[in-house]
Design a protein around this motif. Sequence first.
Motif, PDB file in Angstrom:
ATOM      1  N   GLU A  75     -11.820   3.189   2.161  1.00 32.04           N
ATOM      2  CA  GLU A  75     -11.694   3.810   0.838  1.00 32.04           C
ATOM      3  C   GLU A  75     -12.473   5.114   0.779  1.00 32.04           C
ATOM      4  OE1 GLU A  75     -10.845   1.012  -2.836  1.00 32.04           O
ATOM      5  OE2 GLU A  75     -12.731   0.456  -1.849  1.00 32.04           O
ATOM      6  N   GLU A  76     -13.699   5.091   1.303  1.00 32.89           N
ATOM      7  CA  GLU A  76     -14.506   6.320   1.309  1.00 32.89           C
ATOM      8  C   GLU A  76     -13.832   7.410   2.138  1.00 32.89           C
ATOM      9  OE1 GLU A  76     -18.646   6.283   2.199  1.00 32.89           O
ATOM     10  OE2 GLU A  76     -18.941   4.305   1.294  1.00 32.89           O
ATOM     11  N   TRP A  77     -13.291   7.023   3.284  1.00 37.88           N
ATOM     12  CA  TRP A  77     -12.628   7.988   4.161  1.00 37.88           C
ATOM     13  C   TRP A  77     -11.430   8.615   3.459  1.00 37.88           C
ATOM     14  CZ3 TRP A  77      -7.613   7.160   6.355  1.00 37.88           C
ATOM     15  CH2 TRP A  77      -7.196   8.173   7.225  1.00 37.88           C
ATOM     16  N   MET A  78     -10.632   7.805   2.769  1.00 37.24           N
ATOM     17  CA  MET A  78      -9.481   8.350   2.042  1.00 37.24           C
ATOM     18  C   MET A  78      -9.926   9.307   0.946  1.00 37.24           C
ATOM     19  SD  MET A  78      -6.648   5.281   1.725  1.00 37.24           S
ATOM     20  CE  MET A  78      -7.784   3.990   1.215  1.00 37.24           C
ATOM     21  N   ALA A  79     -10.964   8.934   0.199  1.00 35.77           N
ATOM     22  CA  ALA A  79     -11.465   9.809  -0.865  1.00 35.77           C
ATOM     23  C   ALA A  79     -11.979  11.130  -0.298  1.00 35.77           C
ATOM     24  CB  ALA A  79     -12.578   9.099  -1.637  1.00 35.77           C
ATOM     25  N   HIS A  80     -12.564  11.063   0.892  1.00 33.60           N
ATOM     26  CA  HIS A  80     -13.115  12.263   1.531  1.00 33.60           C
ATOM     27  C   HIS A  80     -12.014  13.181   2.063  1.00 33.60           C
ATOM     28  CE1 HIS A  80     -15.842  14.753   3.899  1.00 33.60           C
ATOM     29  NE2 HIS A  80     -15.142  14.477   4.995  1.00 33.60           N
ATOM     30  N   LYS A  81     -10.948  12.594   2.609  1.00 36.49           N
ATOM     31  CA  LYS A  81      -9.916  13.384   3.277  1.00 36.49           C
ATOM     32  C   LYS A  81      -8.731  13.756   2.388  1.00 36.49           C
ATOM     33  CE  LYS A  81      -9.772  14.130   7.180  1.00 36.49           C
ATOM     34  NZ  LYS A  81     -10.234  15.273   7.989  1.00 36.49           N
ATOM     35  N   SER A  82      -8.439  12.939   1.381  1.00 39.96           N
ATOM     36  CA  SER A  82      -7.206  13.117   0.614  1.00 39.96           C
ATOM     37  C   SER A  82      -7.071  14.466  -0.095  1.00 39.96           C
ATOM     38  CB  SER A  82      -7.032  11.979  -0.396  1.00 39.96           C
ATOM     39  OG  SER A  82      -8.122  11.918  -1.292  1.00 39.96           O
TER      40      SER A  82
ATOM     41  N   PRO B 235       0.415  15.074  -1.599  1.00 39.96           N
ATOM     42  CA  PRO B 235       0.501  13.845  -2.391  1.00 39.96           C
ATOM     43  C   PRO B 235       1.312  12.760  -1.690  1.00 39.96           C
ATOM     44  CG  PRO B 235       0.824  15.754  -3.798  1.00 39.96           C
ATOM     45  CD  PRO B 235       0.798  16.267  -2.375  1.00 39.96           C
ATOM     46  N   TYR B 236       2.395  13.153  -1.011  1.00 36.84           N
ATOM     47  CA  TYR B 236       3.233  12.169  -0.325  1.00 36.84           C
ATOM     48  C   TYR B 236       2.449  11.482   0.791  1.00 36.84           C
ATOM     49  CZ  TYR B 236       6.913  10.155   2.565  1.00 36.84           C
ATOM     50  OH  TYR B 236       7.681   9.282   3.305  1.00 36.84           O
ATOM     51  N   TYR B 237       1.738  12.270   1.607  1.00 35.72           N
ATOM     52  CA  TYR B 237       0.985  11.696   2.726  1.00 35.72           C
ATOM     53  C   TYR B 237      -0.159  10.829   2.205  1.00 35.72           C
ATOM     54  CZ  TYR B 237      -1.528  11.332   7.152  1.00 35.72           C
ATOM     55  OH  TYR B 237      -2.169  10.862   8.283  1.00 35.72           O
ATOM     56  N   ALA B 238      -0.830  11.280   1.161  1.00 38.40           N
ATOM     57  CA  ALA B 238      -1.933  10.492   0.594  1.00 38.40           C
ATOM     58  C   ALA B 238      -1.431   9.139   0.117  1.00 38.40           C
ATOM     59  CB  ALA B 238      -2.580  11.260  -0.564  1.00 38.40           C
ATOM     60  N   LYS B 239      -0.277   9.123  -0.533  1.00 41.91           N
ATOM     61  CA  LYS B 239       0.285   7.854  -1.007  1.00 41.91           C
ATOM     62  C   LYS B 239       0.682   6.967   0.165  1.00 41.91           C
ATOM     63  CE  LYS B 239       3.826   5.857  -4.002  1.00 41.91           C
ATOM     64  NZ  LYS B 239       4.969   6.131  -4.911  1.00 41.91           N
ATOM     65  N   GLN B 240       1.231   7.573   1.222  1.00 42.37           N
ATOM     66  CA  GLN B 240       1.627   6.812   2.405  1.00 42.37           C
ATOM     67  C   GLN B 240       0.418   6.133   3.040  1.00 42.37           C
ATOM     68  OE1 GLN B 240       2.674   9.048   5.942  1.00 42.37           O
ATOM     69  NE2 GLN B 240       4.400   7.696   6.364  1.00 42.37           N
TER      70      GLN B 240
ATOM     71  N   LYS C   5      -2.524   5.418   1.699  1.00 47.34           N
ATOM     72  CA  LYS C   5      -3.079   4.414   0.787  1.00 47.34           C
ATOM     73  C   LYS C   5      -2.219   3.147   0.773  1.00 47.34           C
ATOM     74  CE  LYS C   5      -4.755   3.976  -3.996  1.00 47.34           C
ATOM     75  NZ  LYS C   5      -3.933   2.847  -4.473  1.00 47.34           N
ATOM     76  N   THR C   6      -0.899   3.318   0.704  1.00 45.46           N
ATOM     77  CA  THR C   6       0.003   2.167   0.626  1.00 45.46           C
ATOM     78  C   THR C   6      -0.131   1.264   1.841  1.00 45.46           C
ATOM     79  OG1 THR C   6       1.615   3.352  -0.727  1.00 45.46           O
ATOM     80  CG2 THR C   6       2.422   1.456   0.505  1.00 45.46           C
ATOM     81  N   TYR C   7      -0.088   1.859   3.034  1.00 46.48           N
ATOM     82  CA  TYR C   7      -0.102   1.036   4.244  1.00 46.48           C
ATOM     83  C   TYR C   7      -1.485   0.480   4.564  1.00 46.48           C
ATOM     84  CZ  TYR C   7       4.698   2.449   5.014  1.00 46.48           C
ATOM     85  OH  TYR C   7       6.048   2.639   4.862  1.00 46.48           O
ATOM     86  N   LEU C   8      -2.545   1.231   4.275  1.00 40.36           N
ATOM     87  CA  LEU C   8      -3.882   0.682   4.503  1.00 40.36           C
ATOM     88  C   LEU C   8      -4.181  -0.450   3.524  1.00 40.36           C
ATOM     89  CD1 LEU C   8      -6.177   3.728   5.363  1.00 40.36           C
ATOM     90  CD2 LEU C   8      -5.283   1.964   6.882  1.00 40.36           C
ATOM     91  N   GLU C   9      -3.710  -0.333   2.292  1.00 42.29           N
ATOM     92  CA  GLU C   9      -3.893  -1.438   1.347  1.00 42.29           C
ATOM     93  C   GLU C   9      -3.142  -2.676   1.815  1.00 42.29           C
ATOM     94  OE1 GLU C   9      -4.650   0.846  -2.934  1.00 42.29           O
ATOM     95  OE2 GLU C   9      -2.644   0.051  -2.447  1.00 42.29           O
ATOM     96  N   ARG C  10      -1.907  -2.472   2.252  1.00 46.17           N
ATOM     97  CA  ARG C  10      -1.065  -3.613   2.639  1.00 46.17           C
ATOM     98  C   ARG C  10      -1.599  -4.331   3.874  1.00 46.17           C
ATOM     99  NH1 ARG C  10       5.009  -2.121   3.617  1.00 46.17           N
ATOM    100  NH2 ARG C  10       4.777  -1.586   1.412  1.00 46.17           N
ATOM    101  N   TYR C  11      -2.007  -3.565   4.890  1.00 45.95           N
ATOM    102  CA  TYR C  11      -2.345  -4.182   6.163  1.00 45.95           C
ATOM    103  C   TYR C  11      -3.841  -4.339   6.407  1.00 45.95           C
ATOM    104  CZ  TYR C  11       2.565  -3.435   7.217  1.00 45.95           C
ATOM    105  OH  TYR C  11       3.934  -3.458   7.181  1.00 45.95           O
ATOM    106  N   VAL C  12      -4.672  -3.557   5.712  1.00 46.30           N
ATOM    107  CA  VAL C  12      -6.123  -3.647   5.919  1.00 46.30           C
ATOM    108  C   VAL C  12      -6.790  -4.349   4.743  1.00 46.30           C
ATOM    109  CG1 VAL C  12      -8.259  -2.334   6.191  1.00 46.30           C
ATOM    110  CG2 VAL C  12      -6.196  -1.659   7.448  1.00 46.30           C
ATOM    111  N   ARG C  13      -6.649  -3.793   3.556  1.00 44.89           N
ATOM    112  CA  ARG C  13      -7.298  -4.408   2.389  1.00 44.89           C
ATOM    113  C   ARG C  13      -6.829  -5.840   2.175  1.00 44.89           C
ATOM    114  NH1 ARG C  13      -5.500  -2.631  -3.464  1.00 44.89           N
ATOM    115  NH2 ARG C  13      -3.771  -3.937  -2.759  1.00 44.89           N
ATOM    116  N   ASP C  14      -5.517  -6.051   2.245  1.00 45.34           N
ATOM    117  CA  ASP C  14      -4.968  -7.372   1.977  1.00 45.34           C
ATOM    118  C   ASP C  14      -4.858  -8.241   3.232  1.00 45.34           C
ATOM    119  OD1 ASP C  14      -4.731  -6.423  -0.578  1.00 45.34           O
ATOM    120  OD2 ASP C  14      -2.597  -5.961  -0.423  1.00 45.34           O
ATOM    121  N   GLY C  15      -5.385  -7.755   4.342  1.00 45.39           N
ATOM    122  CA  GLY C  15      -5.359  -8.530   5.582  1.00 45.39           C
ATOM    123  C   GLY C  15      -6.754  -9.008   5.961  1.00 45.39           C
ATOM    124  N   GLU C  16      -6.861  -9.550   7.167  1.00 48.32           N
ATOM    125  CA  GLU C  16      -8.144 -10.094   7.624  1.00 48.32           C
ATOM    126  C   GLU C  16      -9.150  -8.999   7.952  1.00 48.32           C
ATOM    127  OE1 GLU C  16      -7.310 -12.611  10.899  1.00 48.32           O
ATOM    128  OE2 GLU C  16      -6.086 -14.041   9.756  1.00 48.32           O
TER     129      GLU C  16
END
Length: 424
Positions: free
Chosen positions: A116-123, A128-133, A135-146
């Motif tokens: 999350e910190e890295w995204m806030a720093h780099k975004s 906007p399209y890349y930032a959403k991409q 965020k979407t995939y890191l949330e799906r596979y990292v935040r909501d994963g193990e």
Amino acid sequence: MIRDRPIVKTRKLLTDSVIRAAKPGPKPYKLSDSGRLYLLVSTAGKKYWKLNYRLDHRDCTYAIGEYPHVGLQEARELRDAARKLISDGVHPEDHKKEAIRLRRLAEADTFWGVAEEWMAHKSPGWSPYYAKQVKTYLERYVRDGELGALPVSKVVALDVVRLIRGVASRATKSGAERKSVGAPSIAINLRQWCSSVFRYAVLTGRLGANPIADLQTKDLVIRPPVKNNRPLSSEEIRGLLAKLKEYKGARSVAIATELLLLTFVRTGELRAATWGEFSLSDAVWTIPAARMKVKGVGDHVVPLSLQVIALLRELASFRGCNKAGWLFPNARQADSCMSATTINRALERMGLNGEGSIGFSAHGFRGTASTLLNEMGFRYSVIESQLAHRDRNQVAATYNKAQYIPERIRMMQKWADYIDTLRF
């Protein structure tokens, strides 16, 4: 002589039925339980659990929570825990704040917290399209994963290998995935993003070294073969136009498809276009630099042919206003533009994309225009400028951008006129 005994009034404990039946009054009032626990009923009907206590030579009140989110039994348990803290000389509210602080510190050092910190720093430097991409995939596979809940310092290369290979070769859907087959392209991006998160953890002192620095994408993912759209022939364009006329889906999708044919911008540049980028009176569409795939070349100017202006006027006639001002708002998500797959799904329905077809996707309109415009005798440099391809000579790129406008205006109108000759 028998003396009268004093009358002892017994206090009744609260019950759920009494709490539910409590109605708001002209002033807030209390319903007492035991151990100085009470329920405060506000004039608006809200009900709050409170605990009165004395510590450090002063009377204090501790806010336990709101009913019914905190039920009667839980309120009593929280009261007992608070009274134990008070007996140890600790204010319950101070204890709660410290627990929250420690939890946030622990979360900040998890892999997801660092991500999350890295995204806030780099975004800020991303489109906007890349930032959403990302965020979407890191949330799906990292935040909501193990992986997301693991301390970043405890994550080893094998954890990331399992994630990447799982995404690349999955056989079942999970979360918001659209398909139950592997997604090698997403897996490749995840490997890149995870490595960047580790590097950020190193820079911020949470990690000594990037554990996946030596992992090569080729060792984890079999890259899918690159499919380059072949350009449509004149007869195939004629067929496409006929199918667009008979298209049974949303008219806005048909208009978007035809606009891609006439302007040959990138699909994402059209999908996320807003009305504020257009000046129909000046016949120009200015795509902001922030939305362009190629960075560092400034805004991109698209001259509008008469045919494009007619389509835009038609679109405006039945497209109501939307908060973001998109030409093509998402039908399912009010805060988003048209999905990245919508136009390709339409091309599938028209038999141009998908299994058993010529495999033509929305991006192919660019190659089609480039090929036919070169055959029509337009200068290569003018076509490349209109395609917003990068000129390695930045000085020349800036100069040419200005010098080519008159030629690009003529070219775009000639192109639209040529397309008209292929109709029906």
